[in-house]
Write an enzyme that holds these catalytic residues in place. Structure first.
Site, mmCIF file in Angstrom:
data_model
loop_
_atom_site.group_PDB
_atom_site.id
_atom_site.type_symbol
_atom_site.label_atom_id
_atom_site.label_comp_id
_atom_site.label_asym_id
_atom_site.label_seq_id
_atom_site.Cartn_x
_atom_site.Cartn_y
_atom_site.Cartn_z
ATOM 1 N N ARG A 177 25.610 31.563 85.430
ATOM 2 C CA ARG A 177 24.165 31.656 85.175
ATOM 3 C C ARG A 177 23.555 30.256 85.071
ATOM 4 O O ARG A 177 22.434 30.022 85.501
ATOM 5 C CB ARG A 177 23.919 32.425 83.877
ATOM 6 C CG ARG A 177 24.293 33.898 83.966
ATOM 7 C CD ARG A 177 24.188 34.552 82.598
ATOM 8 N NE ARG A 177 24.500 35.971 82.633
ATOM 9 C CZ ARG A 177 25.705 36.484 82.441
ATOM 10 N NH1 ARG A 177 26.743 35.689 82.243
ATOM 11 N NH2 ARG A 177 25.899 37.790 82.469
ATOM 12 N N PRO B 20 19.282 30.867 83.773
ATOM 13 C CA PRO B 20 20.082 31.031 82.560
ATOM 14 C C PRO B 20 19.170 31.395 81.383
ATOM 15 O O PRO B 20 18.299 30.618 81.017
ATOM 16 C CB PRO B 20 20.740 29.659 82.367
ATOM 17 C CG PRO B 20 19.888 28.691 83.131
ATOM 18 C CD PRO B 20 19.237 29.450 84.234
ATOM 19 N N ASP C 253 24.721 42.536 76.842
ATOM 20 C CA ASP C 253 26.145 42.251 76.651
ATOM 21 C C ASP C 253 26.710 43.113 75.510
ATOM 22 O O ASP C 253 27.832 43.614 75.586
ATOM 23 C CB ASP C 253 26.364 40.771 76.290
ATOM 24 C CG ASP C 253 25.470 39.832 77.088
ATOM 25 O OD1 ASP C 253 25.971 38.865 77.641
ATOM 26 O OD2 ASP C 253 24.248 40.087 77.164
ATOM 27 N N ARG D 6 27.388 46.560 76.705
ATOM 28 C CA ARG D 6 28.645 46.588 77.477
ATOM 29 C C ARG D 6 29.846 46.609 76.533
ATOM 30 O O ARG D 6 30.794 47.375 76.706
ATOM 31 C CB ARG D 6 28.725 45.334 78.370
ATOM 32 C CG ARG D 6 27.751 45.349 79.532
ATOM 33 C CD ARG D 6 27.722 44.009 80.263
ATOM 34 N NE ARG D 6 26.931 44.118 81.493
ATOM 35 C CZ ARG D 6 26.273 43.112 82.054
ATOM 36 N NH1 ARG D 6 26.289 41.909 81.508
ATOM 37 N NH2 ARG D 6 25.599 43.287 83.171
ATOM 38 N N HIS E 11 29.499 50.303 66.362
ATOM 39 C CA HIS E 11 28.612 49.204 65.974
ATOM 40 C C HIS E 11 29.316 47.880 66.233
ATOM 41 O O HIS E 11 30.285 47.550 65.550
ATOM 42 C CB HIS E 11 28.191 49.349 64.507
ATOM 43 C CG HIS E 11 27.521 50.661 64.266
ATOM 44 N ND1 HIS E 11 26.241 50.912 64.679
ATOM 45 C CD2 HIS E 11 27.988 51.816 63.738
ATOM 46 C CE1 HIS E 11 25.925 52.160 64.389
ATOM 47 N NE2 HIS E 11 26.976 52.740 63.830
ATOM 48 N N HIS F 69 23.663 34.134 76.302
ATOM 49 C CA HIS F 69 23.840 35.241 77.254
ATOM 50 C C HIS F 69 24.560 34.597 78.437
ATOM 51 O O HIS F 69 23.945 34.135 79.382
ATOM 52 C CB HIS F 69 22.492 35.824 77.685
ATOM 53 C CG HIS F 69 22.608 36.731 78.888
ATOM 54 N ND1 HIS F 69 23.334 37.898 78.871
ATOM 55 C CD2 HIS F 69 22.125 36.626 80.155
ATOM 56 C CE1 HIS F 69 23.278 38.470 80.066
ATOM 57 N NE2 HIS F 69 22.564 37.713 80.856
HETATM 58 P P1 NAD Z 1 16.028 39.264 93.004
HETATM 59 O O1 NAD Z 1 16.374 38.112 93.885
HETATM 60 O O2 NAD Z 1 16.333 40.636 93.469
HETATM 61 O O3 NAD Z 1 14.475 39.207 92.643
HETATM 62 C C1 NAD Z 1 13.823 38.055 92.248
HETATM 63 C C2 NAD Z 1 12.367 38.208 92.660
HETATM 64 O O4 NAD Z 1 11.652 37.085 92.134
HETATM 65 C C3 NAD Z 1 12.155 38.221 94.176
HETATM 66 O O5 NAD Z 1 11.492 39.425 94.550
HETATM 67 C C4 NAD Z 1 11.293 36.999 94.434
HETATM 68 O O6 NAD Z 1 10.347 37.178 95.483
HETATM 69 C C5 NAD Z 1 10.606 36.818 93.086
HETATM 70 N N1 NAD Z 1 10.073 35.487 92.864
HETATM 71 C C6 NAD Z 1 10.661 34.279 93.116
HETATM 72 N N2 NAD Z 1 9.822 33.293 92.765
HETATM 73 C C7 NAD Z 1 8.713 33.862 92.259
HETATM 74 C C8 NAD Z 1 7.495 33.349 91.731
HETATM 75 N N3 NAD Z 1 7.268 32.047 91.639
HETATM 76 N N4 NAD Z 1 6.557 34.235 91.333
HETATM 77 C C9 NAD Z 1 6.766 35.571 91.419
HETATM 78 N N5 NAD Z 1 7.896 36.109 91.910
HETATM 79 C C10 NAD Z 1 8.852 35.271 92.334
HETATM 80 O O7 NAD Z 1 16.738 38.984 91.592
HETATM 81 P P2 NAD Z 1 17.070 40.050 90.454
HETATM 82 O O8 NAD Z 1 18.411 40.633 90.704
HETATM 83 O O9 NAD Z 1 15.907 40.920 90.242
HETATM 84 O O10 NAD Z 1 17.260 39.053 89.200
HETATM 85 C C11 NAD Z 1 16.133 38.330 88.734
HETATM 86 C C12 NAD Z 1 16.554 37.360 87.628
HETATM 87 O O11 NAD Z 1 17.009 38.101 86.491
HETATM 88 C C13 NAD Z 1 17.710 36.423 88.026
HETATM 89 O O12 NAD Z 1 17.511 35.146 87.474
HETATM 90 C C14 NAD Z 1 18.908 37.101 87.399
HETATM 91 O O13 NAD Z 1 19.979 36.194 87.152
HETATM 92 C C15 NAD Z 1 18.290 37.615 86.108
HETATM 93 N N6 NAD Z 1 19.019 38.688 85.464
HETATM 94 C C16 NAD Z 1 19.117 38.607 84.115
HETATM 95 C C17 NAD Z 1 19.797 39.570 83.404
HETATM 96 C C18 NAD Z 1 19.875 39.439 81.902
HETATM 97 O O14 NAD Z 1 20.639 40.126 81.232
HETATM 98 N N7 NAD Z 1 19.080 38.554 81.319
HETATM 99 C C19 NAD Z 1 20.396 40.646 84.080
HETATM 100 C C20 NAD Z 1 20.248 40.728 85.470
HETATM 101 C C21 NAD Z 1 19.558 39.733 86.147
#
Ligand code: NAD
Length: 317
Positions: free
Chosen positions: A93, A130, A157, A160, A177, A184
């Site tokens: 990440r 991240p 997490d 999970r 629990h 993360h």
């Molecule tokens: P994805 O690539 O499917 O989607 C990302 C979207 O962001 C795309 O549609 C893209 O066009 C859009 N985008 C990029 N720049 C942009 C901007 N400036 N303004 C508006 N939109 C913009 O990715 P995803 O699988 O949906 O994941 C998105 C993010 O969430 C990633 O960073 C991923 O690592 C994170 N994520 C976090 C968790 C968590 O537990 N926190 C879990 C899953 C994914």
């Protein structure tokens, strides 16, 4: 006939990739918000996702869903950021730091321009990785108070982890629990000292097996890598985790969740965002709960904070 004024609950989702629309779906199926707005730079995909979602509206509680723009943030209760680059197979990440700092900073500036001109106190919730560093970036760029800007943290997490442990004990995941604190990511900390079934620590149960419990944490830590290597992205469980957090905000639930927010001296840590049990309600993070940790857990938490602090140092805002 004059219709009465209806108070709406609006969630604006920035990012219509995998996580954004799946979150919209989870909110819609559970009837959590009355208005859901999707925003993405890819307007074509965003419009397609919205069409697909709206075609299911007759099956669920009334909800309005549309592809919008930043002016829609002005009446938002929650603005959820999940735009940006995602992990490639095998990528950590933290490897997403540079591109996503730029994306999250730009997005937050546009959100704040709209929400601060209006009376509603919109909460900014971050999922972009991240996660802990992006939460810090969003907080600093927004200039809003720390309780109003926070991240989805180790809430996913922990789910999970609970499920994996519950399987070992033959229980429903909701009866187990257990939770993770800290980053993360790879330095997350499993809190075995508080892993319990109705108050009985799992280590005191006849079915307890140390190696199996540690394996459950290892699988939790590697879950995203595992899923991404198989299907390219994770989105169903994060969507449900986000829906739980958003429900806690909109319904002022005071639910204790594992969200990532700015620490202000808890365990001697400050100026870093990471996950600790937090009371979440309409104003955001109402309180961070400082539980007693075993010495090795405290040590791991400090190490985790250091990992995030080192990444924060690399950020140029
Ligand atoms: P994805 O690539 O499917 O989607 C990302 C979207 O962001 C795309 O549609 C893209 O066009 C859009 N985008 C990029 N720049 C942009 C901007 N400036 N303004 C508006 N939109 C913009 O990715 P995803 O699988 O949906 O994941 C998105 C993010 O969430 C990633 O960073 C991923 O690592 C994170 N994520 C976090 C968790 C968590 O537990 N926190 C879990 C899953 C994914």
């Amino acid at each position: 006939m004059r219709l009465p004024h209806i108070e709406t609950t609006r969630v604006v989702i920035i990012g219509a990739g995998n996580v954004g629309p799946t979150t919209a779906f989870a909110l819609m199926v559970q009837g959590i918000a009355s208005e859901i707005v999707l925003i993405d730079i890819d307007k074509k995909k965003c419009a397609g996702e919205v069409l697909d979602l709206t075609h299911g509206i007759s099956f669920v509680k009334p909800v309005r869903i549309w592809a919008g723009d930043y002016s829609d943030c002005k009446h938002a209760d929650v603005v959820f950021i999940c735009a940006g680059a995602k992990q490639k197979p095998g990528q950590s990440r933290l490897g997403l730091l540079k591109p996503n700092t730029k994306i999250v900073s730009e997005i937050v500036k546009k959100i704040v321009k709209n929400i601060t001109r209006h009376t509603k106190k919109a909460i900014i919730l971050v999922a972009t990785n991240p996660l802990d560093v992006m939460t810090y970036v969003a907080l600093k760029v927004s200039g809003l108070p720390p309780y109003q800007v926070f991240g989805t943290g180790t809430n996913l997490d922990s789910s999970r982890f609970r499920w994996l442990l519950a399987e070992r004990f033959g229980l429903a995941a909701t009866s187990m629990h257990a939770f993770l604190i800290g980053e993360h990511g790879d330095s997350s900390v499993p809190v075995f000292s508080h892993a319990n079934i109705m108050g009985k620590n799992i280590t005191e149960l006849p079915e307890y097996n140390k190696a199996a419990a540690e394996e459950a944490y290892k699988k939790t830590k590697n879950a995203a890598y595992d899923i991404i290597s198989r299907k390219g992205a994770t989105y169903y469980a994060i969507a449900l985790s986000v829906a739980e957090i958003i429900r806690a905000i909109l319904y002022d639930e005071n639910h204790v969740l594992l969200t990532s927010s700015l620490l202000t001296g808890q365990y001697g840590l400050r100026n870093v965002c990471l996950s600790l049990p937090s009371i979440v309600g309409r104003t955001g993070i109402k309180k961070i709960i400082e539980i007693d940790l075993a010495p090795d857990e405290l040590e791991k938490l400090r190490k985790s904070a250091k990992v995030i602090q080192e990444e924060i140092k690399k950020v140029k805002l």
